[in-house]
Motif scaffolding. Structure first.
Motif, PDB file in Angstrom:
ATOM      1  N   LYS A  15      -2.864   3.694  12.874  1.00 58.69           N
ATOM      2  CA  LYS A  15      -3.812   2.883  12.090  1.00 58.69           C
ATOM      3  C   LYS A  15      -3.850   1.423  12.549  1.00 58.69           C
ATOM      4  O   LYS A  15      -4.910   0.886  12.828  1.00 58.69           O
ATOM      5  CB  LYS A  15      -3.435   2.871  10.592  1.00 58.69           C
ATOM      6  CG  LYS A  15      -3.420   4.225   9.930  1.00 58.69           C
ATOM      7  CD  LYS A  15      -3.139   4.108   8.439  1.00 58.69           C
ATOM      8  CE  LYS A  15      -1.865   3.376   8.103  1.00 58.69           C
ATOM      9  NZ  LYS A  15      -0.629   4.094   8.490  1.00 58.69           N
ATOM     10  N   SER A  21       6.947  -0.902  -2.469  1.00 53.35           N
ATOM     11  CA  SER A  21       5.486  -0.887  -2.588  1.00 53.35           C
ATOM     12  C   SER A  21       5.002   0.024  -3.714  1.00 53.35           C
ATOM     13  O   SER A  21       3.818   0.028  -4.026  1.00 53.35           O
ATOM     14  CB  SER A  21       4.833  -0.526  -1.253  1.00 53.35           C
ATOM     15  OG  SER A  21       5.308   0.701  -0.802  1.00 53.35           O
ATOM     16  N   ARG A  49       2.188  -4.546  -6.053  1.00 52.33           N
ATOM     17  CA  ARG A  49       0.853  -4.114  -5.616  1.00 52.33           C
ATOM     18  C   ARG A  49      -0.222  -5.076  -6.126  1.00 52.33           C
ATOM     19  O   ARG A  49      -1.143  -5.434  -5.398  1.00 52.33           O
ATOM     20  CB  ARG A  49       0.539  -2.688  -6.096  1.00 52.33           C
ATOM     21  CG  ARG A  49       1.522  -1.636  -5.642  1.00 52.33           C
ATOM     22  CD  ARG A  49       0.886  -0.262  -5.579  1.00 52.33           C
ATOM     23  NE  ARG A  49      -0.084  -0.198  -4.505  1.00 52.33           N
ATOM     24  CZ  ARG A  49       0.226  -0.038  -3.220  1.00 52.33           C
ATOM     25  NH1 ARG A  49       1.462   0.124  -2.851  1.00 52.33           N
ATOM     26  NH2 ARG A  49      -0.728  -0.007  -2.308  1.00 52.33           N
ATOM     27  N   ARG A  78      -2.754   2.103   2.874  1.00 46.91           N
ATOM     28  CA  ARG A  78      -2.694   3.405   2.194  1.00 46.91           C
ATOM     29  C   ARG A  78      -3.754   3.529   1.104  1.00 46.91           C
ATOM     30  O   ARG A  78      -4.156   4.632   0.760  1.00 46.91           O
ATOM     31  CB  ARG A  78      -1.320   3.592   1.516  1.00 46.91           C
ATOM     32  CG  ARG A  78      -0.117   3.458   2.428  1.00 46.91           C
ATOM     33  CD  ARG A  78      -0.055   4.597   3.418  1.00 46.91           C
ATOM     34  NE  ARG A  78       1.178   4.549   4.217  1.00 46.91           N
ATOM     35  CZ  ARG A  78       1.453   3.652   5.137  1.00 46.91           C
ATOM     36  NH1 ARG A  78       0.590   2.689   5.395  1.00 46.91           N
ATOM     37  NH2 ARG A  78       2.581   3.708   5.822  1.00 46.91           N
TER      38      ARG A  78
HETATM   39  O1   DC Z   1       1.720   0.791   7.413  1.00 49.50           O
HETATM   40  P1   DC Z   1       3.233   0.608   7.276  1.00 49.50           P
HETATM   41  O2   DC Z   1       4.015   1.785   7.713  1.00 49.50           O
HETATM   42  O3   DC Z   1       3.692  -0.661   7.924  1.00 49.50           O
HETATM   43  O4   DC Z   1       3.477   0.431   5.706  1.00 49.50           O
HETATM   44  C1   DC Z   1       4.747   0.219   5.180  1.00 49.50           C
HETATM   45  C2   DC Z   1       4.808   0.721   3.744  1.00 49.50           C
HETATM   46  O5   DC Z   1       4.010  -0.107   2.910  1.00 49.50           O
HETATM   47  C3   DC Z   1       4.322   2.142   3.541  1.00 49.50           C
HETATM   48  O6   DC Z   1       5.386   3.060   3.592  1.00 49.50           O
HETATM   49  C4   DC Z   1       3.688   2.112   2.175  1.00 49.50           C
HETATM   50  C5   DC Z   1       3.370   0.673   1.913  1.00 49.50           C
HETATM   51  N1   DC Z   1       1.951   0.369   1.915  1.00 49.50           N
HETATM   52  C6   DC Z   1       1.265   0.525   0.728  1.00 49.50           C
HETATM   53  O7   DC Z   1       1.854   0.978  -0.240  1.00 49.50           O
HETATM   54  N2   DC Z   1      -0.033   0.172   0.653  1.00 49.50           N
HETATM   55  C7   DC Z   1      -0.685  -0.307   1.702  1.00 49.50           C
HETATM   56  N3   DC Z   1      -1.962  -0.662   1.590  1.00 49.50           N
HETATM   57  C8   DC Z   1      -0.007  -0.456   2.936  1.00 49.50           C
HETATM   58  C9   DC Z   1       1.311  -0.087   3.016  1.00 49.50           C
END
Ligand code: DC
Length: 234
Positions: free
Chosen positions: A29, A111, A117, A138
């Protein structure tokens, strides 16, 4: 060279849209979003980096993540900025620290906290006000920008995701065995998609791209083509 410059100018003249890219961890992504943003002259925002920065802050302060009041107090002292695609936590570049194993192991839990959030989503929505943004995460197409003109949902097979994440970490000087990367990805998939607040799910109007058998360049070309269609429609 000149042609490419003119194409960019032309795109810049057009109406700007918001592009939301969601999906599981390590499906490509961020790499895709970054390149798409650069080709369209848009701003790229790695929303996962923001949750990682909050996690790093809490870990550095030895905060008890289970104590929600304590987390809320700490949040008042967290400020996140993006400068030249680097992420700053209270003014300090934390690009490397937010990719550590400790952060990986705690970021899903952090998160899932609603107060975290709320703060992140508010900032993300402010960034998107002027459009011309590619944001990956996400809940970008479902919660942050439910009206995004283009929503993409990326998937890939677990093994390929782990291999890609391992390569990405090794370019940052972090060596981790494949098994532990895979375990972390599985754990995070579970927490991210089953949490109560804004779980990871594909928006009804998102376009799914399975990246298992395609290259990064192919992913980028597909998303840029979809974006241009949407830009022309708007
Ligand atoms: O994209 P990443 O793997 O760097 O994201 C790290 C964590 O952050 C992922 O496990 C869940 C959280 N996250 C989230 O809850 N909402 C988002 N919009 C982006 C990431």
């Amino acid at each position: 060279m000149e042609n490419r410059f003119l194409v960019r100018l032309k795109i810049a003249d057009l109406k700007k849209i918001v592009i939301a890219i969601d999906g599981y961890s390590a499906c490509g992504k961020s790499s895709t979003a970054k390149q798409v943003a650069s080709r369209l002259g848009y701003t790229f925002i790695d929303s996962g980096g923001m949750y990682r920065a909050v996690t790093l802050y809490l870990l550095n302060r030895g905060a008890d993540i289970k104590d929600l009041n304590n987390v809320e107090d700490h949040l008042n002292h967290v400020s996140i900025d993006f400068v030249d695609e680097s992420i700053l936590l209270n003014g300090e570049n934390v690009d490397l620290e937010i990719r550590s194993r400790e952060v990986n192991e705690n970021v899903s839990e952090v998160s899932a906290i609603s107060a975290v959030r709320r703060k992140m989503v508010r900032q993300q929505q402010e960034i998107g006000l002027n459009k011309g943004v590619v944001m990956d995460g996400r809940d970008i197409g479902t919660v942050v920008f439910p009206d995004a003109e283009l929503k993409v949902f990326m998937t890939a097979e677990m093994e390929i995701r782990a291999v890609r994440r391992q390569k990405e970490l090794s370019t940052k000087g972090i060596d981790e065995p494949l098994e532990s990367i895979m375990k972390n990805l599985q754990d995070r998939d579970l927490v991210d998609s089953t949490r109560v607040d804004s779980p990871l799910k594909m928006a009804e109007d998102a376009i799914e791209i399975d990246t298992t058998n395609i290259t990064l360049e192919e992913q980028v070309v597909q998303v840029v083509a979809l974006a241009k269609e949407k830009i022309n429609e708007n």
